[in-house]
Design an enzyme around this catalytic site. Sequence first.
Site, PDB file in Angstrom:
ATOM      1  N   ASP A  13      20.663  57.065 -50.167  1.00  0.00           N
ATOM      2  CA  ASP A  13      20.824  56.429 -51.476  1.00  0.00           C
ATOM      3  C   ASP A  13      19.901  55.220 -51.609  1.00  0.00           C
ATOM      4  OD1 ASP A  13      22.804  58.289 -51.897  1.00  0.00           O
ATOM      5  OD2 ASP A  13      24.470  56.876 -51.735  1.00  0.00           O
ATOM      6  N   LYS A  40      27.376  63.369 -51.364  1.00  0.00           N
ATOM      7  CA  LYS A  40      28.828  63.588 -51.520  1.00  0.00           C
ATOM      8  C   LYS A  40      29.444  64.259 -50.296  1.00  0.00           C
ATOM      9  CE  LYS A  40      28.459  63.799 -56.529  1.00  0.00           C
ATOM     10  NZ  LYS A  40      28.658  62.349 -56.716  1.00  0.00           N
ATOM     11  N   ASN A 185      37.690  64.612 -61.383  1.00  0.00           N
ATOM     12  CA  ASN A 185      38.100  63.400 -62.099  1.00  0.00           C
ATOM     13  C   ASN A 185      38.226  63.795 -63.577  1.00  0.00           C
ATOM     14  OD1 ASN A 185      35.533  63.355 -63.247  1.00  0.00           O
ATOM     15  ND2 ASN A 185      34.744  61.841 -61.795  1.00  0.00           N
ATOM     16  N   ALA A 251      31.058  56.635 -54.190  1.00  0.00           N
ATOM     17  CA  ALA A 251      31.779  57.277 -53.060  1.00  0.00           C
ATOM     18  C   ALA A 251      33.295  57.151 -53.150  1.00  0.00           C
ATOM     19  CB  ALA A 251      31.289  56.775 -51.703  1.00  0.00           C
ATOM     20  N   ALA A 252      33.805  56.636 -54.272  1.00  0.00           N
ATOM     21  CA  ALA A 252      35.274  56.536 -54.401  1.00  0.00           C
ATOM     22  C   ALA A 252      35.889  57.946 -54.336  1.00  0.00           C
ATOM     23  CB  ALA A 252      35.644  55.850 -55.706  1.00  0.00           C
ATOM     24  N   GLY A 253      35.308  58.876 -55.097  1.00  0.00           N
ATOM     25  CA  GLY A 253      35.840  60.254 -55.111  1.00  0.00           C
ATOM     26  C   GLY A 253      35.624  60.955 -53.778  1.00  0.00           C
ATOM     27  N   ASP A 254      34.478  60.722 -53.155  1.00  0.00           N
ATOM     28  CA  ASP A 254      34.161  61.384 -51.875  1.00  0.00           C
ATOM     29  C   ASP A 254      35.114  60.908 -50.776  1.00  0.00           C
ATOM     30  OD1 ASP A 254      31.975  62.115 -53.444  1.00  0.00           O
ATOM     31  OD2 ASP A 254      30.677  60.588 -52.554  1.00  0.00           O
ATOM     32  N   GLY A 289      28.110  50.123 -52.060  1.00  0.00           N
ATOM     33  CA  GLY A 289      27.475  51.226 -51.338  1.00  0.00           C
ATOM     34  C   GLY A 289      28.380  52.427 -51.131  1.00  0.00           C
ATOM     35  N   SER A 293      30.923  51.434 -47.627  1.00  0.00           N
ATOM     36  CA  SER A 293      32.155  50.902 -48.230  1.00  0.00           C
ATOM     37  C   SER A 293      33.422  51.552 -47.668  1.00  0.00           C
ATOM     38  CB  SER A 293      32.110  51.118 -49.750  1.00  0.00           C
ATOM     39  OG  SER A 293      32.191  52.509 -50.035  1.00  0.00           O
TER      40      SER A 293
HETATM   41  O1  RIB Z   1      29.361  60.315 -54.890  1.00  0.00           O
HETATM   42  C1  RIB Z   1      28.399  59.384 -54.520  1.00  0.00           C
HETATM   43  C2  RIB Z   1      27.200  60.100 -53.961  1.00  0.00           C
HETATM   44  O2  RIB Z   1      26.629  60.907 -54.978  1.00  0.00           O
HETATM   45  C3  RIB Z   1      26.083  59.190 -53.516  1.00  0.00           C
HETATM   46  O3  RIB Z   1      26.202  58.796 -52.169  1.00  0.00           O
HETATM   47  C4  RIB Z   1      24.822  59.982 -53.834  1.00  0.00           C
HETATM   48  O4  RIB Z   1      24.083  60.340 -52.714  1.00  0.00           O
HETATM   49  C5  RIB Z   1      25.291  61.206 -54.621  1.00  0.00           C
HETATM   50  O5  RIB Z   1      25.374  62.312 -53.827  1.00  0.00           O
END
Ligand code: RIB
Length: 306
Positions: A13, A40, A185, A251-254, A289, A293
Amino acid sequence: MKKLLVIGSLNMDFVTNVPHPLAVGETMLAQDLRLVPGGKGANQAYAMGRLRGCAAMLGAVGADLHGQRLKQNLSKVGVDVSALKESQEQPTGMAVITVLPHGDNSILVLPGANSQVTPAYVQQHLDLLEACDYVVFQLEIPLETVVYAAKEASRLGKKVILDPAPAVPGLPEELLQSLYIIKPNETELSILTGRPHDPARLREDALSLQARGVKNVLVTLGGAGSYLLREDGTEARIPADSTVKVVDTTAAGDSYMGALAVALSQGKDLEEAARFASRVSDIVVSRPGAQTSIPSLEELEESAAP
Ligand code: RIB
Protein backbone atom coordinates in the site's frame (compact mmCIF):
# COMPACT_ATOMS: atom_id res chain seq x y z
CA MET A 1 -7.77 -25.36 17.18
CA LYS A 2 -9.08 -25.70 13.63
CA LYS A 3 -7.04 -24.65 10.61
CA LEU A 4 -7.60 -21.58 8.44
CA LEU A 5 -6.66 -20.97 4.82
CA VAL A 6 -6.82 -17.59 3.08
CA ILE A 7 -6.88 -17.56 -0.71
CA GLY A 8 -6.43 -14.01 -1.94
CA SER A 9 -4.48 -10.86 -2.62
CA LEU A 10 -1.28 -9.29 -1.32
CA ASN A 11 -0.52 -5.62 -2.06
CA MET A 12 2.04 -3.06 -1.01
CA ASP A 13 0.00 0.00 0.00
CA PHE A 14 1.20 3.52 -0.92
CA VAL A 15 -0.63 5.65 1.60
CA THR A 16 -1.05 9.41 1.90
CA ASN A 17 -3.38 11.66 3.85
CA VAL A 18 -5.43 14.25 1.97
CA PRO A 19 -7.50 17.17 3.30
CA HIS A 20 -10.43 16.47 0.95
CA PRO A 21 -11.32 14.06 -1.90
CA LEU A 22 -9.59 14.94 -5.16
CA ALA A 23 -11.89 16.75 -7.58
CA VAL A 24 -11.87 16.04 -11.33
CA GLY A 25 -8.92 17.90 -12.84
CA GLU A 26 -7.42 18.77 -9.45
CA THR A 27 -3.70 18.34 -8.69
CA MET A 28 -2.85 18.15 -5.00
CA LEU A 29 0.56 18.24 -3.30
CA ALA A 30 0.74 15.37 -0.79
CA GLN A 31 2.56 15.80 2.53
CA ASP A 32 4.14 12.35 2.76
CA LEU A 33 3.95 8.80 1.40
CA ARG A 34 4.07 5.65 3.54
CA LEU A 35 4.60 2.09 2.32
CA VAL A 36 2.49 -0.31 4.35
CA PRO A 37 1.95 -4.07 3.85
CA GLY A 38 -1.64 -4.63 2.73
CA GLY A 39 -3.95 -6.43 0.33
CA LYS A 40 -7.32 -7.71 1.51
CA GLY A 41 -6.22 -11.35 1.58
CA ALA A 42 -2.89 -10.66 3.29
CA ASN A 43 -4.59 -8.39 5.83
CA GLN A 44 -7.01 -11.19 6.74
CA ALA A 45 -4.16 -13.69 7.08
CA TYR A 46 -2.08 -11.21 9.09
CA ALA A 47 -4.98 -10.65 11.50
CA MET A 48 -5.30 -14.43 11.91
CA GLY A 49 -1.59 -14.67 12.77
CA ARG A 50 -1.68 -11.70 15.19
CA LEU A 51 -4.65 -13.25 16.99
CA ARG A 52 -2.89 -16.63 17.23
CA GLY A 53 -4.98 -18.49 14.67
CA CYS A 54 -3.44 -21.36 12.74
CA ALA A 55 -3.36 -19.96 9.21
CA ALA A 56 -1.85 -20.53 5.78
CA MET A 57 -2.16 -18.40 2.65
CA LEU A 58 -2.38 -19.03 -1.08
CA GLY A 59 -1.71 -16.04 -3.33
CA ALA A 60 0.99 -14.48 -5.49
CA VAL A 61 3.65 -11.78 -5.25
CA GLY A 62 6.23 -10.59 -7.76
CA ALA A 63 9.96 -11.38 -7.61
CA ASP A 64 10.66 -8.01 -5.96
CA LEU A 65 11.29 -6.28 -2.64
CA HIS A 66 7.61 -5.56 -1.99
CA GLY A 67 6.81 -9.25 -2.37
CA GLN A 68 9.61 -10.21 0.03
CA ARG A 69 8.43 -7.70 2.62
CA LEU A 70 4.84 -8.92 2.41
CA LYS A 71 5.90 -12.54 2.83
CA GLN A 72 8.18 -11.70 5.77
CA ASN A 73 5.42 -9.75 7.50
CA LEU A 74 3.07 -12.74 7.33
CA SER A 75 5.79 -15.19 8.32
CA LYS A 76 6.67 -13.12 11.38
CA VAL A 77 3.17 -13.66 12.80
CA GLY A 78 3.24 -17.39 12.08
CA VAL A 79 1.26 -17.56 8.83
CA ASP A 80 2.40 -20.41 6.56
CA VAL A 81 3.50 -18.69 3.32
CA SER A 82 5.41 -21.67 1.88
CA ALA A 83 2.94 -22.13 -0.99
CA LEU A 84 2.76 -18.47 -2.07
CA LYS A 85 3.60 -18.12 -5.75
CA GLU A 86 6.41 -15.84 -6.95
CA SER A 87 5.54 -14.48 -10.37
CA GLN A 88 8.38 -13.83 -12.80
CA GLU A 89 6.07 -11.88 -15.15
CA GLN A 90 4.17 -9.50 -12.88
CA PRO A 91 5.23 -7.20 -10.02
CA THR A 92 3.70 -7.47 -6.57
CA GLY A 93 0.22 -5.91 -6.39
CA MET A 94 0.07 -2.29 -5.31
CA ALA A 95 -2.62 -0.07 -3.86
CA VAL A 96 -2.71 3.72 -3.79
CA ILE A 97 -4.65 4.82 -0.73
CA THR A 98 -5.73 8.33 0.18
CA VAL A 99 -7.00 8.83 3.71
CA LEU A 100 -9.33 11.71 4.61
CA PRO A 101 -9.13 13.63 7.93
CA HIS A 102 -12.08 11.70 9.45
CA GLY A 103 -10.51 8.33 8.51
CA ASP A 104 -12.43 7.30 5.37
CA ASN A 105 -10.32 6.31 2.41
CA SER A 106 -10.23 5.78 -1.36
CA ILE A 107 -8.26 2.85 -2.77
CA LEU A 108 -6.95 2.22 -6.25
CA VAL A 109 -5.58 -1.31 -6.73
CA LEU A 110 -3.08 -2.41 -9.38
CA PRO A 111 -3.44 -6.21 -9.20
CA GLY A 112 -0.04 -7.21 -10.71
CA ALA A 113 0.82 -10.73 -9.53
CA ASN A 114 -2.61 -11.16 -7.90
CA SER A 115 -3.96 -11.72 -11.40
CA GLN A 116 -1.86 -14.91 -11.55
CA VAL A 117 -3.71 -16.68 -8.76
CA THR A 118 -5.30 -19.10 -11.21
CA PRO A 119 -7.45 -22.22 -10.71
CA ALA A 120 -4.45 -24.28 -11.88
CA TYR A 121 -2.28 -22.81 -9.11
CA VAL A 122 -4.93 -23.60 -6.48
CA GLN A 123 -5.21 -27.10 -7.92
CA GLN A 124 -1.47 -27.59 -7.34
CA HIS A 125 -2.05 -26.89 -3.63
CA LEU A 126 -5.18 -28.93 -2.99
CA ASP A 127 -3.33 -30.48 -0.03
CA LEU A 128 -3.68 -27.13 1.82
CA LEU A 129 -7.38 -27.01 0.99
CA GLU A 130 -7.79 -30.57 2.24
CA ALA A 131 -5.92 -29.84 5.46
CA CYS A 132 -7.93 -26.78 6.53
CA ASP A 133 -11.33 -26.39 8.15
CA TYR A 134 -12.24 -22.84 7.07
CA VAL A 135 -11.32 -21.14 3.78
CA VAL A 136 -11.57 -17.37 3.51
CA PHE A 137 -11.83 -15.39 0.25
CA GLN A 138 -12.14 -11.79 -0.95
CA LEU A 139 -12.45 -10.59 -4.54
CA GLU A 140 -9.06 -9.11 -5.46
CA ILE A 141 -7.95 -12.25 -7.34
CA PRO A 142 -9.62 -13.55 -10.52
CA LEU A 143 -13.28 -14.41 -9.89
CA GLU A 144 -12.96 -17.72 -11.75
CA THR A 145 -10.34 -18.80 -9.17
CA VAL A 146 -12.60 -17.85 -6.26
CA VAL A 147 -15.49 -19.79 -7.81
CA TYR A 148 -13.32 -22.84 -8.55
CA ALA A 149 -11.65 -22.93 -5.11
CA ALA A 150 -14.86 -22.20 -3.17
CA LYS A 151 -16.71 -25.03 -4.96
CA GLU A 152 -13.79 -27.40 -4.41
CA ALA A 153 -13.59 -26.44 -0.71
CA SER A 154 -17.31 -26.91 -0.24
CA ARG A 155 -17.14 -30.31 -1.99
CA LEU A 156 -14.43 -31.28 0.50
CA GLY A 157 -16.73 -30.31 3.38
CA LYS A 158 -14.86 -27.11 4.36
CA LYS A 159 -16.61 -23.99 5.66
CA VAL A 160 -16.24 -21.26 3.05
CA ILE A 161 -16.34 -17.58 4.04
CA LEU A 162 -16.43 -14.73 1.54
CA ASP A 163 -15.77 -11.03 2.07
CA PRO A 164 -17.28 -9.76 -1.22
CA ALA A 165 -14.83 -6.86 -1.51
CA PRO A 166 -14.44 -5.17 -3.88
CA ALA A 167 -18.07 -6.08 -4.64
CA VAL A 168 -19.17 -6.95 -8.14
CA PRO A 169 -22.77 -7.30 -9.24
CA GLY A 170 -24.04 -10.68 -10.34
CA LEU A 171 -21.84 -13.06 -8.33
CA PRO A 172 -22.32 -16.56 -9.79
CA GLU A 173 -25.01 -18.63 -8.05
CA GLU A 174 -22.60 -21.57 -7.79
CA LEU A 175 -20.30 -19.40 -5.67
CA LEU A 176 -23.12 -18.24 -3.39
CA GLN A 177 -24.26 -21.85 -2.95
CA SER A 178 -20.79 -22.81 -1.64
CA LEU A 179 -20.79 -20.19 1.12
CA TYR A 180 -21.12 -20.81 4.84
CA ILE A 181 -20.87 -17.06 5.53
CA ILE A 182 -20.92 -13.95 3.35
CA LYS A 183 -19.81 -10.71 5.03
CA PRO A 184 -20.63 -7.61 2.97
CA ASN A 185 -20.61 -4.05 4.32
CA GLU A 186 -23.65 -1.86 3.52
CA THR A 187 -22.26 -0.70 0.17
CA GLU A 188 -21.34 -4.22 -0.90
CA LEU A 189 -24.74 -5.50 0.22
CA SER A 190 -26.44 -3.00 -2.03
CA ILE A 191 -24.27 -4.05 -5.00
CA LEU A 192 -25.07 -7.72 -4.32
CA THR A 193 -28.82 -7.16 -4.01
CA GLY A 194 -28.97 -4.57 -6.80
CA ARG A 195 -30.87 -2.00 -4.74
CA PRO A 196 -29.93 0.95 -2.51
CA HIS A 197 -29.05 0.15 1.10
CA ASP A 198 -31.92 0.77 3.50
CA PRO A 199 -31.25 -0.03 7.19
CA ALA A 200 -34.93 -0.87 7.62
CA ARG A 201 -34.63 -3.62 5.01
CA LEU A 202 -31.57 -5.46 6.33
CA ARG A 203 -33.38 -8.72 7.07
CA GLU A 204 -35.08 -8.70 3.68
CA ASP A 205 -31.77 -8.08 1.89
CA ALA A 206 -30.00 -10.80 3.86
CA LEU A 207 -32.87 -13.21 3.18
CA SER A 208 -32.47 -12.54 -0.55
CA LEU A 209 -28.86 -13.75 -0.30
CA GLN A 210 -29.95 -16.83 1.65
CA ALA A 211 -32.52 -17.54 -1.06
CA ARG A 212 -29.58 -17.72 -3.50
CA GLY A 213 -27.82 -20.36 -1.40
CA VAL A 214 -25.67 -18.57 1.23
CA LYS A 215 -26.11 -20.11 4.70
CA ASN A 216 -25.27 -17.21 7.05
CA VAL A 217 -25.21 -13.49 6.27
CA LEU A 218 -23.19 -11.04 8.36
CA VAL A 219 -23.44 -7.36 7.37
CA THR A 220 -20.94 -4.89 8.81
CA LEU A 221 -22.42 -1.43 9.37
CA GLY A 222 -19.40 0.71 10.33
CA GLY A 223 -20.04 2.59 13.57
CA ALA A 224 -23.45 0.90 13.83
CA GLY A 225 -21.88 -2.52 14.43
CA SER A 226 -23.02 -5.57 12.50
CA TYR A 227 -26.13 -7.58 11.69
CA LEU A 228 -26.26 -11.38 11.60
CA LEU A 229 -28.89 -13.52 9.91
CA ARG A 230 -28.27 -17.16 10.75
CA GLU A 231 -29.08 -20.20 8.66
CA ASP A 232 -32.13 -20.96 10.86
CA GLY A 233 -33.58 -17.47 10.32
CA THR A 234 -32.65 -16.08 13.76
CA GLU A 235 -30.99 -12.66 13.96
CA ALA A 236 -28.49 -10.84 16.16
CA ARG A 237 -27.21 -7.27 16.34
CA ILE A 238 -23.63 -6.76 17.38
CA PRO A 239 -22.72 -3.24 18.54
CA ALA A 240 -19.48 -1.42 17.70
CA ASP A 241 -17.75 0.85 20.19
CA SER A 242 -19.21 4.28 19.44
CA THR A 243 -16.52 6.05 21.51
CA VAL A 244 -13.66 5.06 19.19
CA LYS A 245 -11.85 7.97 17.52
CA VAL A 246 -11.58 6.93 13.87
CA VAL A 247 -8.14 7.64 12.36
CA ASP A 248 -8.10 5.35 9.30
CA THR A 249 -10.65 2.70 8.32
CA THR A 250 -8.19 0.79 6.05
CA ALA A 251 -8.28 -2.98 6.76
CA ALA A 252 -11.20 -2.68 9.20
CA GLY A 253 -13.23 -5.20 7.16
CA ASP A 254 -10.23 -7.46 6.50
CA SER A 255 -9.24 -7.65 10.16
CA TYR A 256 -12.89 -8.23 11.13
CA MET A 257 -12.92 -11.19 8.77
CA GLY A 258 -9.60 -12.59 10.01
CA ALA A 259 -10.73 -12.26 13.63
CA LEU A 260 -14.11 -13.83 12.88
CA ALA A 261 -12.41 -16.87 11.35
CA VAL A 262 -10.00 -17.23 14.30
CA ALA A 263 -12.88 -17.13 16.79
CA LEU A 264 -14.83 -19.73 14.79
CA SER A 265 -11.74 -21.93 14.57
CA GLN A 266 -11.59 -21.84 18.39
CA GLY A 267 -15.16 -23.08 18.68
CA LYS A 268 -16.99 -19.77 19.31
CA ASP A 269 -20.50 -19.53 17.84
CA LEU A 270 -21.27 -17.00 15.12
CA GLU A 271 -22.53 -14.25 17.41
CA GLU A 272 -19.59 -14.57 19.82
CA ALA A 273 -17.20 -14.63 16.87
CA ALA A 274 -18.78 -11.45 15.45
CA ARG A 275 -18.39 -9.72 18.84
CA PHE A 276 -14.72 -10.68 18.95
CA ALA A 277 -14.26 -9.44 15.36
CA SER A 278 -15.95 -6.13 16.20
CA ARG A 279 -13.54 -5.53 19.08
CA VAL A 280 -10.61 -6.10 16.74
CA SER A 281 -11.85 -3.72 14.04
CA ASP A 282 -12.68 -1.07 16.68
CA ILE A 283 -8.94 -0.98 17.41
CA VAL A 284 -7.94 -1.14 13.73
CA VAL A 285 -9.89 2.02 12.83
CA SER A 286 -8.19 3.91 15.64
CA ARG A 287 -4.72 3.40 14.07
CA PRO A 288 -3.18 4.26 10.70
CA GLY A 289 -2.45 1.79 7.88
CA ALA A 290 -3.47 -1.75 6.97
CA GLN A 291 -1.36 -4.44 8.66
CA THR A 292 0.28 -1.80 10.88
CA SER A 293 -3.08 -1.22 12.59
CA ILE A 294 -3.98 -4.83 13.46
CA PRO A 295 -3.64 -5.63 17.19
CA SER A 296 -2.08 -8.74 18.69
CA LEU A 297 -4.15 -10.97 20.97
CA GLU A 298 -2.30 -9.50 23.98
CA GLU A 299 -3.14 -5.92 22.96
CA LEU A 300 -6.76 -6.92 22.50
CA GLU A 301 -6.89 -8.49 25.94
CA GLU A 302 -5.24 -5.45 27.50
CA SER A 303 -7.76 -3.16 25.82
CA ALA A 304 -10.58 -5.18 27.41
CA ALA A 305 -9.04 -5.12 30.89
CA PRO A 306 -10.96 -2.85 33.35
O1 RIB B 1 -9.02 -3.43 2.56
C1 RIB B 1 -7.86 -2.66 2.56
C2 RIB B 1 -6.93 -3.17 1.48
O2 RIB B 1 -7.55 -2.99 0.22
C3 RIB B 1 -5.63 -2.42 1.38
O3 RIB B 1 -4.62 -2.97 2.21
C4 RIB B 1 -5.31 -2.44 -0.10
O4 RIB B 1 -4.16 -3.15 -0.43
C5 RIB B 1 -6.55 -3.03 -0.78
O5 RIB B 1 -6.39 -4.35 -1.08
